[in-house]
Design an enzyme around this catalytic site. Structure first.
Site, mmCIF file in Angstrom:
data_model
loop_
_atom_site.group_PDB
_atom_site.id
_atom_site.type_symbol
_atom_site.label_atom_id
_atom_site.label_comp_id
_atom_site.label_asym_id
_atom_site.label_seq_id
_atom_site.Cartn_x
_atom_site.Cartn_y
_atom_site.Cartn_z
ATOM 1 N N LYS A 1 25.849 6.806 11.530
ATOM 2 C CA LYS A 1 24.624 7.311 10.894
ATOM 3 C C LYS A 1 23.558 6.223 11.013
ATOM 4 C CE LYS A 1 23.706 10.068 6.825
ATOM 5 N NZ LYS A 1 23.074 11.214 7.484
HETATM 6 N N1 PMP Z 1 25.529 15.764 11.050
HETATM 7 C C1 PMP Z 1 24.430 15.034 10.866
HETATM 8 C C2 PMP Z 1 23.559 14.734 12.033
HETATM 9 C C3 PMP Z 1 24.094 14.553 9.589
HETATM 10 O O1 PMP Z 1 22.990 13.833 9.395
HETATM 11 C C4 PMP Z 1 24.933 14.884 8.492
HETATM 12 C C5 PMP Z 1 24.576 14.413 7.107
HETATM 13 N N2 PMP Z 1 25.096 13.149 6.826
HETATM 14 C C6 PMP Z 1 26.084 15.647 8.732
HETATM 15 C C7 PMP Z 1 26.346 16.071 10.027
HETATM 16 C C8 PMP Z 1 27.028 15.977 7.630
HETATM 17 O O2 PMP Z 1 27.753 14.836 7.239
HETATM 18 P P1 PMP Z 1 28.286 14.665 5.762
HETATM 19 O O3 PMP Z 1 29.114 15.870 5.469
HETATM 20 O O4 PMP Z 1 29.101 13.422 5.808
HETATM 21 O O5 PMP Z 1 27.114 14.566 4.867
#
Ligand code: PMP
Length: 305
Positions: free
Chosen positions: A150
């Site tokens: 991220k």
């Molecule tokens: N894909 C992307 C590109 C994201 O930014 C997120 C949000 N963090 C997710 C998927 C979902 O991840 P999570 O369930 O860990 O929030």
């Protein structure tokens, strides 16, 4: 921020800050889920969020003086000191804080860290099934900037796709990866339901390894007895699936009613999506005793107004 608890108005960075120019930061998006019944804030799978952030830090040569446990403690303290008694969005950012422009060597740059918490409601402004379009922007590939971390700069890719989708009147964009398979939403993973099978793109498809993604995989298998497949998914499946939904910390579990103007089944939130939502929401709000070990609890330190 950098070792101190400060009011938002005192938490500032200078205009020379590296991360501001180049997106050199690893961050997380965490929710604080307020439970009105017991007056506590619940943070779901907090350790997993920080484990993911620290893998991003490794890639960016960001060396924080904190362990995962320290980061969880800091977050709990931020939430408790904030005194908020409502749902929150919690944003920790590990960033290249060096105030030096025109320098692209990560290893020569100092690191910083902050974590903020702000009130937050729905991420996508809809309680019903949303409308999506396939983005003309492709998901960045692992050989370019790895989407499995991220990283701040990476989000330009999502931001272009989301902005175009909204401008065209859709709620959200679905991105294809470089080989043309379905990848994910701009800030959510994607799932397809066909009969008793749930499918989602593999981690090698350039998706973010979502924490909600893994939770939904586990719930579908363990609680609903469904088959879960991780496989390459063709674009055409967006137009043939029984149900499609998105998952993410911010978006929760969000049903999709149409893709490129084509209705998904009845156009309403599907039965499996609904079952998963009914399982998920009580878990993240501390209302399902079986899953309490997935939660970090914070109690506001500031008296209620
Ligand atoms: N894909 C992307 C590109 C994201 O930014 C997120 C949000 N963090 C997710 C998927 C979902 O991840 P999570 O369930 O860990 O929030």
């Amino acid at each position: 921020m950098n070792g101190e608890y400060v009011p938002l108005e005192d938490a500032k960075v200078g205009i020379m800050t590296h991360a501001l120019h180049y997106g050199t930061a690893a961050f997380e998006g965490i929710r604080g889920n307020w439970n009105e019944d017991d007056g506590k804030m619940y943070m779901f799978k907090l350790r997993e969020h920080y484990e993911r952030m620290l893998t991003g830090c490794k890639l960016l040569w960001i060396d924080l003086p904190y362990t995962v446990d320290d980061l969880c403690e800091i977050t709990k303290e931020v939430v408790e000191r904030s005194g908020f008694r409502q749902d929150l969005y919690i944003r920790p950012v590990a960033y290249k804080s060096e105030e030096k422009v025109a320098n692209l060597n990560l290893r020569s740059l100092a690191d910083g860290f902050f974590c903020l918490a702000i009130p937050f409601g729905n991420y996508i402004d809809s309680d019903g099934a949303i409308s999506c379009t396939v983005a003309s922007w492709r998901r960045i590939d692992d050989t370019m900037v790895p989407p499995r971390f991220k990283l701040s700069g990476l989000y330009l890719n999502s931001i272009l796709a989301k902005t175009d989708a909204i401008a065209m009147g859709f709620d959200e964009a679905i991105m294809l990866n470089m080989d043309g398979h379905v990848c994910e939403g701009t800030g959510e993973n994607i799932f397809f339901v066909s009969g008793n099978t749930i499918s989602t793109p593999t981690l090698e498809s350039n998706v973010l390894p979502g924490i909600t993604r893994q939770t939904v995989i586990d719930l579908a298998r363990d609680e609903l007895g469904m088959d879960v497949e991780q496989r390459p998914i063709d674009r055409s499946e967006l137009y043939t699936a029984d149900e499609i939904f998105l998952t993410g910390t911010a978006a929760h579990i969000q049903g999709i009613g149409s893709v490129d103007y084509r209705q998904v089944s009845t156009g309403a939130i599907g039965a499996v999506t609904r079952k998963l939502q009914d399982l998920y929401f009580p878990i993240v709000r501390g209302q399902n005793p079986k899953y309490m070990n997935t939660l970090t609890v914070a109690a506001p330190k500031v008296a209620a107004p």
